[in-house]
Design a protein around this motif. Structure first.
Motif, PDB file in Angstrom:
ATOM      1  N   MET A  66       0.630  -1.258  -0.213  1.00  0.00           N
ATOM      2  CA  MET A  66       0.224  -0.050  -0.008  1.00  0.00           C
ATOM      3  C   MET A  66       0.727   1.189   0.150  1.00  0.00           C
ATOM      4  SD  MET A  66      -3.243   0.118   2.313  1.00  0.00           S
ATOM      5  CE  MET A  66      -3.163  -0.829   3.374  1.00  0.00           C
ATOM      6  N   THR A  67       0.463   2.187  -0.946  1.00  0.00           N
ATOM      7  CA  THR A  67       1.321   3.674  -0.602  1.00  0.00           C
ATOM      8  C   THR A  67       0.736   4.065   0.602  1.00  0.00           C
ATOM      9  OG1 THR A  67      -0.622   4.725  -1.792  1.00  0.00           O
ATOM     10  CG2 THR A  67       1.140   3.734  -3.078  1.00  0.00           C
ATOM     11  N   ILE A  68       1.516   5.276   0.945  1.00  0.00           N
ATOM     12  CA  ILE A  68       1.201   6.036   2.380  1.00  0.00           C
ATOM     13  C   ILE A  68      -0.004   6.692   2.152  1.00  0.00           C
ATOM     14  CG2 ILE A  68       2.490   7.928   1.528  1.00  0.00           C
ATOM     15  CD1 ILE A  68       3.281   7.782   4.717  1.00  0.00           C
ATOM     16  N   GLN A  69      -0.358   7.120   0.987  1.00  0.00           N
ATOM     17  CA  GLN A  69      -1.842   7.915   0.588  1.00  0.00           C
ATOM     18  C   GLN A  69      -3.018   6.795   0.915  1.00  0.00           C
ATOM     19  OE1 GLN A  69       0.878   8.430  -1.282  1.00  0.00           O
ATOM     20  NE2 GLN A  69       0.735  10.368  -1.778  1.00  0.00           N
ATOM     21  N   GLU A  70      -2.674   5.453   0.447  1.00  0.00           N
ATOM     22  CA  GLU A  70      -3.770   4.360   0.698  1.00  0.00           C
ATOM     23  C   GLU A  70      -3.836   4.103   2.114  1.00  0.00           C
ATOM     24  OE1 GLU A  70      -3.427   2.448  -3.625  1.00  0.00           O
ATOM     25  OE2 GLU A  70      -1.949   1.616  -1.931  1.00  0.00           O
ATOM     26  N   LYS A  71      -2.790   4.146   2.885  1.00  0.00           N
ATOM     27  CA  LYS A  71      -2.738   3.817   4.395  1.00  0.00           C
ATOM     28  C   LYS A  71      -3.602   4.918   5.187  1.00  0.00           C
ATOM     29  CE  LYS A  71       1.690   1.286   4.548  1.00  0.00           C
ATOM     30  NZ  LYS A  71       3.191   1.619   4.948  1.00  0.00           N
ATOM     31  N   ILE A  72      -3.302   6.111   4.562  1.00  0.00           N
ATOM     32  CA  ILE A  72      -3.917   7.267   5.413  1.00  0.00           C
ATOM     33  C   ILE A  72      -5.409   7.094   5.065  1.00  0.00           C
ATOM     34  CG2 ILE A  72      -4.197   9.840   5.263  1.00  0.00           C
ATOM     35  CD1 ILE A  72      -1.283  10.068   4.964  1.00  0.00           C
ATOM     36  N   GLN A  73      -5.876   6.772   3.875  1.00  0.00           N
ATOM     37  CA  GLN A  73      -7.173   6.738   3.594  1.00  0.00           C
ATOM     38  C   GLN A  73      -8.028   5.646   4.199  1.00  0.00           C
ATOM     39  OE1 GLN A  73      -8.629   8.972   2.112  1.00  0.00           O
ATOM     40  NE2 GLN A  73      -7.440  10.084   0.543  1.00  0.00           N
ATOM     41  N   LYS A  74      -7.218   4.498   4.256  1.00  0.00           N
ATOM     42  CA  LYS A  74      -7.797   3.332   5.087  1.00  0.00           C
ATOM     43  C   LYS A  74      -8.005   3.568   6.546  1.00  0.00           C
ATOM     44  CE  LYS A  74      -6.905  -1.550   5.722  1.00  0.00           C
ATOM     45  NZ  LYS A  74      -6.190  -1.768   7.110  1.00  0.00           N
ATOM     46  N   LEU A  75      -7.013   4.136   7.186  1.00  0.00           N
ATOM     47  CA  LEU A  75      -7.171   4.518   8.492  1.00  0.00           C
ATOM     48  C   LEU A  75      -8.095   5.576   8.898  1.00  0.00           C
ATOM     49  CD1 LEU A  75      -5.445   2.998  10.889  1.00  0.00           C
ATOM     50  CD2 LEU A  75      -3.851   4.863  10.566  1.00  0.00           C
ATOM     51  N   LYS A  76      -8.146   6.673   8.073  1.00  0.00           N
ATOM     52  CA  LYS A  76      -9.281   7.649   8.130  1.00  0.00           C
ATOM     53  C   LYS A  76     -10.441   7.135   8.265  1.00  0.00           C
ATOM     54  CE  LYS A  76     -10.383  10.417   4.817  1.00  0.00           C
ATOM     55  NZ  LYS A  76     -10.395  11.278   3.711  1.00  0.00           N
ATOM     56  N   LYS A  77     -10.894   6.146   7.269  1.00  0.00           N
ATOM     57  CA  LYS A  77     -12.295   5.502   7.318  1.00  0.00           C
ATOM     58  C   LYS A  77     -12.231   4.729   8.490  1.00  0.00           C
ATOM     59  CE  LYS A  77     -13.322   5.168   2.574  1.00  0.00           C
ATOM     60  NZ  LYS A  77     -12.763   4.579   1.376  1.00  0.00           N
ATOM     61  N   GLU A  78     -11.485   4.243   9.011  1.00  0.00           N
ATOM     62  CA  GLU A  78     -11.721   3.126  10.216  1.00  0.00           C
ATOM     63  C   GLU A  78     -11.733   3.952  11.337  1.00  0.00           C
ATOM     64  OE1 GLU A  78      -8.508  -0.315   8.663  1.00  0.00           O
ATOM     65  OE2 GLU A  78      -8.301   0.541  10.620  1.00  0.00           O
ATOM     66  N   LYS A  79     -11.194   4.992  11.485  1.00  0.00           N
ATOM     67  CA  LYS A  79     -11.035   5.944  12.715  1.00  0.00           C
ATOM     68  C   LYS A  79     -12.111   7.324  12.617  1.00  0.00           C
ATOM     69  CE  LYS A  79      -7.129   4.376  14.838  1.00  0.00           C
ATOM     70  NZ  LYS A  79      -6.011   4.566  15.375  1.00  0.00           N
ATOM     71  N   ASN A  80     -13.018   7.000  11.503  1.00  0.00           N
ATOM     72  CA  ASN A  80     -13.940   8.161  11.303  1.00  0.00           C
ATOM     73  C   ASN A  80     -13.267   9.408  11.366  1.00  0.00           C
ATOM     74  OD1 ASN A  80     -16.588   9.107  10.484  1.00  0.00           O
ATOM     75  ND2 ASN A  80     -17.379   9.040  12.551  1.00  0.00           N
ATOM     76  N   ALA A  81     -12.334   9.798  10.795  1.00  0.00           N
ATOM     77  CA  ALA A  81     -11.660  10.934  10.911  1.00  0.00           C
ATOM     78  C   ALA A  81     -11.766  11.672   9.462  1.00  0.00           C
ATOM     79  CB  ALA A  81     -10.067  10.797  11.070  1.00  0.00           C
ATOM     80  N   ILE A  82     -11.280  13.105   9.613  1.00  0.00           N
ATOM     81  CA  ILE A  82     -11.373  13.759   8.454  1.00  0.00           C
ATOM     82  C   ILE A  82     -10.126  14.702   8.507  1.00  0.00           C
ATOM     83  CG2 ILE A  82     -12.666  15.722   9.548  1.00  0.00           C
ATOM     84  CD1 ILE A  82     -14.185  16.047   6.790  1.00  0.00           C
ATOM     85  N   GLU A 120       3.939  11.305   6.462  1.00  0.00           N
ATOM     86  CA  GLU A 120       4.365  10.450   7.320  1.00  0.00           C
ATOM     87  C   GLU A 120       3.802  10.960   8.529  1.00  0.00           C
ATOM     88  OE1 GLU A 120       6.188  11.697   5.288  1.00  0.00           O
ATOM     89  OE2 GLU A 120       6.964   9.783   4.186  1.00  0.00           O
ATOM     90  N   LYS A 121       3.825  12.059   9.018  1.00  0.00           N
ATOM     91  CA  LYS A 121       3.398  12.532  10.319  1.00  0.00           C
ATOM     92  C   LYS A 121       1.693  12.361  10.286  1.00  0.00           C
ATOM     93  CE  LYS A 121       7.239  15.674  10.905  1.00  0.00           C
ATOM     94  NZ  LYS A 121       7.665  17.172  10.943  1.00  0.00           N
ATOM     95  N   ILE A 122       1.149  12.598   9.208  1.00  0.00           N
ATOM     96  CA  ILE A 122      -0.230  12.550   9.145  1.00  0.00           C
ATOM     97  C   ILE A 122      -0.857  10.999   9.673  1.00  0.00           C
ATOM     98  CG2 ILE A 122      -2.439  12.627   7.566  1.00  0.00           C
ATOM     99  CD1 ILE A 122      -1.038  15.019   5.902  1.00  0.00           C
ATOM    100  N   LEU A 123      -0.130  10.113   8.861  1.00  0.00           N
ATOM    101  CA  LEU A 123      -0.210   8.630   9.275  1.00  0.00           C
ATOM    102  C   LEU A 123      -0.144   8.563  10.748  1.00  0.00           C
ATOM    103  CD1 LEU A 123      -1.044   5.993   8.045  1.00  0.00           C
ATOM    104  CD2 LEU A 123       1.438   5.668   7.601  1.00  0.00           C
ATOM    105  N   TRP A 124       1.173   8.876  11.299  1.00  0.00           N
ATOM    106  CA  TRP A 124       1.377   8.583  12.547  1.00  0.00           C
ATOM    107  C   TRP A 124       0.275   9.341  13.403  1.00  0.00           C
ATOM    108  CZ3 TRP A 124       7.049  10.694  11.760  1.00  0.00           C
ATOM    109  CH2 TRP A 124       7.853   9.929  11.003  1.00  0.00           C
ATOM    110  N   SER A 125      -0.104  10.360  13.136  1.00  0.00           N
ATOM    111  CA  SER A 125      -1.061  11.020  14.038  1.00  0.00           C
ATOM    112  C   SER A 125      -2.694  10.227  13.997  1.00  0.00           C
ATOM    113  CB  SER A 125      -1.491  12.400  13.177  1.00  0.00           C
ATOM    114  OG  SER A 125      -1.998  13.418  14.126  1.00  0.00           O
ATOM    115  N   LEU A 126      -2.821   9.455  12.915  1.00  0.00           N
ATOM    116  CA  LEU A 126      -3.891   8.653  12.679  1.00  0.00           C
ATOM    117  C   LEU A 126      -3.846   7.495  13.745  1.00  0.00           C
ATOM    118  CD1 LEU A 126      -5.026   9.357   9.012  1.00  0.00           C
ATOM    119  CD2 LEU A 126      -6.519   9.571  10.721  1.00  0.00           C
ATOM    120  N   GLU A 127      -2.693   6.943  13.475  1.00  0.00           N
ATOM    121  CA  GLU A 127      -2.193   5.731  14.259  1.00  0.00           C
ATOM    122  C   GLU A 127      -2.477   5.806  15.723  1.00  0.00           C
ATOM    123  OE1 GLU A 127       0.598   3.473  11.123  1.00  0.00           O
ATOM    124  OE2 GLU A 127       1.526   4.591  12.675  1.00  0.00           O
ATOM    125  N   ASP A 128      -1.849   7.093  16.094  1.00  0.00           N
ATOM    126  CA  ASP A 128      -1.729   7.250  17.768  1.00  0.00           C
ATOM    127  C   ASP A 128      -2.605   8.111  18.082  1.00  0.00           C
ATOM    128  OD1 ASP A 128       0.691   6.014  17.175  1.00  0.00           O
ATOM    129  OD2 ASP A 128       2.020   7.584  17.054  1.00  0.00           O
TER     130      ASP A 128
END
Ligand code: CIZ
Length: 298
Positions: free
Chosen positions: A1-17, A265-273
């Protein structure tokens, strides 16, 4: 997965915008659900159903969103993304100014901390600063913290203005000679600059406007070429939305290092944590909300 795909997936799972300011990196603007100025983003924050907001901008912008949307979790992917202009004035400075100039109203530019907003009477943005100063009943004004925006407003009002000596280092790096050199090369170009630019630059402009104002102006104007005096991030959006037009950045130095701290990268970490969070404490929020509401009413 690209970083963009990871962000989109996590964003949906966490119901974030994801909200991004007009000065963000191109790849950050591309992944965002909304791109806009700080007030547009703060207003969106209070209207959306998602409970988690990844706010891609600088600290005072995330705070403004927290003031208008206290029930939301506002995450700023790099907590060190600050604003030297906002940091140029403290709440104690405002209290001292109010003591010195007793019958003056404090009009604070949105580029201020929540604590400074809490000590102010009205908030304004670069899009509405002239109109706020003109519409409020007070005739004597302490304008904080941007001296260039203050100077620009003072040209359009007869009200007495005490102006704080703050400035944005990024806009300050745009020099009149940069504009003159570009104008010699692109003779038909319109000069469009942000009011945070130094006054010698403002005096050369065909149009002075906020980021949202520049976007609107370019869309409606029929010129083909523009010299743009603001942070480089806005040019990405201008080029994307106006592919038939040509845009030249007034200075290669107009790059805000704080805006550029937000990366994918920081957006992804922010979504993860689900951190770092920006939350304005309730007592400050209640006080800071009042001058914002006064502006919104105007
Ligand atoms: O309000 C904003 O977003 C700022 C700081 C500038 C602008 O003109 O949009």
């Amino acid at each position: 997965m690209t970083i963009q795909e990871k962000i989109q997936k996590l964003k949906k799972e966490k119901n974030a915008i994801i909200l991004a300011h007009n000065y963000q990196l191109p790849e950050v603007q591309d992944i965002a659900d909304f791109v806009g100025d700080s007030l547009e983003l703060a207003r969106i924050s209070s209207q959306i159903k998602e409970k988690i907001i990844i706010f891609c901008g600088v600290h005072f912008m995330a705070e403004t969103a927290s003031i208008l949307a206290p029930d939301k979790k506002i995450l700023l992917p790099d907590i060190n993304a600050g604003c030297p202009l906002a940091n140029s004035i403290t709440p104690e400075d405002v209290i001292n100014l109010k003591k010195e100039y007793k019958d003056y109203a404090v009009v604070a530019y949105v580029n201020t901390s929540a604590e400074v907003k809490a000590e102010s009477d009205y908030i304004c943005t670069s899009a509405n600063a002239i109109s706020v100063v003109e519409k409020i009943p007070e005739e004597k004004i302490i304008f904080i913290p941007d001296r260039n925006l203050g100077y620009y407003v003072s040209k359009y009002t007869k009200k007495e203005m005490i102006i704080w000596n703050g400035f944005c280092p990024t806009h300050q790096r745009i020099l009149p000679q940069d504009i003159i050199n570009l104008k010699e090369r692109y003779k038909d170009a319109k000069i469009v600059v942000h009011p945070e630019c130094r006054r010698e630059v403002l005096e050369l402009a065909d149009k002075i406007a906020s980021t949202s104002g520049i976007i609107k102006f370019v869309k409606e104007d029929n010129s083909k070429t523009y010299i743009i005096g603001t942070e480089v991030g806005l040019l990405y959006r201008l080029r994307k939305e106006n592919p038939e037009k040509e845009f030249h950045l007034a200075s290669p130095l107009a790059v805000c290092p704080n805006m550029k701290k937000i990366t994918l990268e920081k957006i992804l970490w922010s979504l993860e944590d689900l951190k770092p969070e920006v939350k304005v404490p309730d007592d400050i929020r209640e006080k800071a909300l009042k001058p914002i509401e006064r502006m919104l009413k105007l």
